[in-house]
Design a protein around this motif. Structure first.
Motif, mmCIF file in Angstrom:
data_model
loop_
_atom_site.group_PDB
_atom_site.id
_atom_site.type_symbol
_atom_site.label_atom_id
_atom_site.label_comp_id
_atom_site.label_asym_id
_atom_site.label_seq_id
_atom_site.Cartn_x
_atom_site.Cartn_y
_atom_site.Cartn_z
ATOM 1 N N UNK A 375 36.463 47.635 46.285
ATOM 2 C CA UNK A 375 37.478 47.245 45.315
ATOM 3 C C UNK A 375 38.231 46.010 45.800
ATOM 4 N N UNK A 376 38.575 46.006 47.090
ATOM 5 C CA UNK A 376 39.306 44.878 47.657
ATOM 6 C C UNK A 376 38.552 43.574 47.459
ATOM 7 N N UNK A 377 37.252 43.623 47.654
ATOM 8 C CA UNK A 377 36.446 42.405 47.610
ATOM 9 C C UNK A 377 36.328 41.850 46.203
ATOM 10 N N UNK A 378 36.491 42.671 45.191
ATOM 11 C CA UNK A 378 36.316 42.195 43.830
ATOM 12 C C UNK A 378 37.645 41.877 43.155
ATOM 13 N N UNK A 379 38.659 42.676 43.397
ATOM 14 C CA UNK A 379 39.905 42.541 42.650
ATOM 15 C C UNK A 379 40.997 41.817 43.414
ATOM 16 N N UNK A 380 40.919 41.745 44.745
ATOM 17 C CA UNK A 380 42.044 41.269 45.527
ATOM 18 C C UNK A 380 42.134 39.751 45.627
ATOM 19 N N UNK A 381 41.192 39.016 45.111
ATOM 20 C CA UNK A 381 41.204 37.565 45.293
ATOM 21 C C UNK A 381 42.485 36.954 44.736
ATOM 22 N N UNK A 382 42.836 37.281 43.502
ATOM 23 C CA UNK A 382 44.037 36.697 42.909
ATOM 24 C C UNK A 382 45.304 37.218 43.566
ATOM 25 N N UNK A 383 45.288 38.485 43.991
ATOM 26 C CA UNK A 383 46.444 39.027 44.703
ATOM 27 C C UNK A 383 46.581 38.354 46.067
ATOM 28 N N UNK A 384 45.441 38.062 46.681
ATOM 29 C CA UNK A 384 45.472 37.353 47.959
ATOM 30 C C UNK A 384 45.955 35.913 47.766
ATOM 31 N N UNK A 385 45.579 35.322 46.641
ATOM 32 C CA UNK A 385 45.997 33.942 46.382
ATOM 33 C C UNK A 385 47.530 33.843 46.344
ATOM 34 N N UNK A 386 48.170 34.839 45.740
ATOM 35 C CA UNK A 386 49.637 34.846 45.678
ATOM 36 C C UNK A 386 50.237 34.966 47.080
#
Length: 417
Positions: A375-386
């Motif tokens: 889940x982290x690898x697919x959904x977290x990109x935009x959350x990581x960008x913030x």
């Protein structure tokens, strides 16, 4: 009444001459010397197979390599097996098969098989380190031993001298690696259980050593030191790049222009560069500050393969220890290493109450929960960008009043060293 054979003598054997056809000389109780027409003499044991009653011949070897006394000893051992209803020829074949299998299942052979699997999950450099440590410390002692015969006491015994030298970390790593090999043997059906699973409990635990880093409130001082340091522009840019992106020193030093996607504002680090390469590629969101760093260094290396080229050979990347050496010269010896920049970012972000899972994803740490990891690898990109945008802005804020290369106001200009 059966005729009793006259026992052979060495002189009788030596005087036996070849004839037109093969013939046998009996020593009694099934043992015969066969004299071949070509002159070769060999031992044959004829016996009755238990239960079936059929007759079978078994070779005892060639004379004189196998002498009369040796042949009689072999006959004696064969009769012992027959007395237990064991076919001596089948028994010999089974012993040979087991010995061959044991050799194939030696600790060294199983380790090499395991390494082929392990090397797909770690970097090539780390795989080499693992194999070297086992070859140096383990193979000389138990390398030839079948894994099914290994006992905790013998492994602990040869590890004791290493412990006596004070190498607790080495003992810890060796115990871990030995157990990974033994677990592999269990998982491949070679042994039923791992008898070495608890050997680490026989040794003192090493004192935890954390890589040197600085406190979050010391970041402004680091940025000031960096702005006035007498280091090359490529090295300074490398340190700022690693600080902003939160990657490992080797990942930063080996960054390539081809890995940068300016349209999507991402940097994709290939899996084979990552510490845990089985976790796939690591995508780093690029912030306005990291994009500014790329703009800054582009005139220096934009026409080359690597973003941070080596000084002597710009066709390759800068040394992975370059940032460490620069920090040492800047006065941070034993207080901050390049890898410690990741700890600095992690501590700061955790203090600001960002989601721990997102922070771990920014650092490319592998989640032990496989479902959550996917889940982290697919959904977290935009959350990581913030999170990355906040961190870069925080670093830029800490550099206020200094000449940060990641300054987003575009007032800096490239100058020659």
């Amino acid at each position: 009444m059966p005729r009793v054979a006259t026992p052979l003598t060495d002189s009788k054997i030596q005087s036996a001459k070849p004839r037109e056809k093969d013939y046998k000389l009996s020593d009694g109780r099934g043992l015969h010397l066969r004299v071949r027409a070509g002159g070769t003499k060999d031992w044959i044991f004829r016996y009755q197979v238990p239960f079936s009653g059929t007759r079978k011949d078994m070779s005892f070897g060639i004379y004189p390599t196998v002498g009369l006394a040796d042949a009689r000893e072999k006959r004696k051992n064969a009769h012992k097996l027959l007395s237990k209803d064991i076919d001596p020829k089948s028994h010999k074949a089974e012993v040979k098969r087991t010995a061959t299998q044991d050799k194939a299942n030696s600790f060294t052979c199983i380790t090499l098989d395991w390494l082929r699997v392990k090397s797909t999950k770690v970097t090539a450099k780390y795989a080499v380190q693992i194999e070297a440590s086992l070859r140096n410390h383990v193979f000389p002692h138990i390398g030839k031993r079948p894994v099914k015969e290994l006992t905790p006491s013998e492994v602990i015994e040869f590890l004791r001298p290493i412990e006596a030298k004070g190498s607790k970390e080495t003992i810890k790593r060796l115990c871990q690696r030995i157990n990974e090999v033994m677990d592999y043997a269990v998982n491949t059906g070679l042994i039923d259980i791992n008898p070495l699973s608890k050997i680490h409990k026989a040794f003192l635990s090493p004192n935890p050593k954390h890589l040197p880093t600085i406190k979050p409130e010391e970041l402004p001082q680091l940025m000031q030191s960096l702005s006035t340091a007498s280091i090359k522009l490529v090295t300074r840019t490398l340190i700022e790049w690693q600080l902003h992106t939160m990657v490992r020193p080797s990942e930063a030093a080996t960054a390539k222009w081809s890995e940068i996607d300016l349209d999507n504002q991402t940097w994709t680090i290939p899996a084979d560069k990552m510490k845990k390469k089985n976790n796939g590629d690591h995508v780093v969101p690029l912030t306005p500050q990291t994009l500014a760093l790329l703009d800054f260094i582009k005139p220096i290396s934009g026409h080359r393969e690597f973003i941070f080229p080596a000084d002597r050979n710009p066709k390759t990347h800068t040394n992975t220890q370059t940032a460490n050496m620069a920090l040492k010269r800047m006065g941070y010896h034993k207080t901050l290493v390049a890898h410690g920049l990741r700890s600095l970012a992690s501590t700061t972000l955790n203090e600001r109450a960002f989601a721990p899972d997102v922070i771990e994803a920014c650092l490319a740490h592998i989640d032990s929960n496989s479902v959550r990891r996917a889940y982290n690898r697919t959904d977290y990109l935009e959350r990581r960008r913030k999170v990355m945008n906040w961190w870069s802005a925080h670093v830029e804020q800490a550099a206020t009043g200094n000449m940060s290369l990641a300054n987003t106001n575009k007032t800096l200009r490239l100058i020659n060293n």
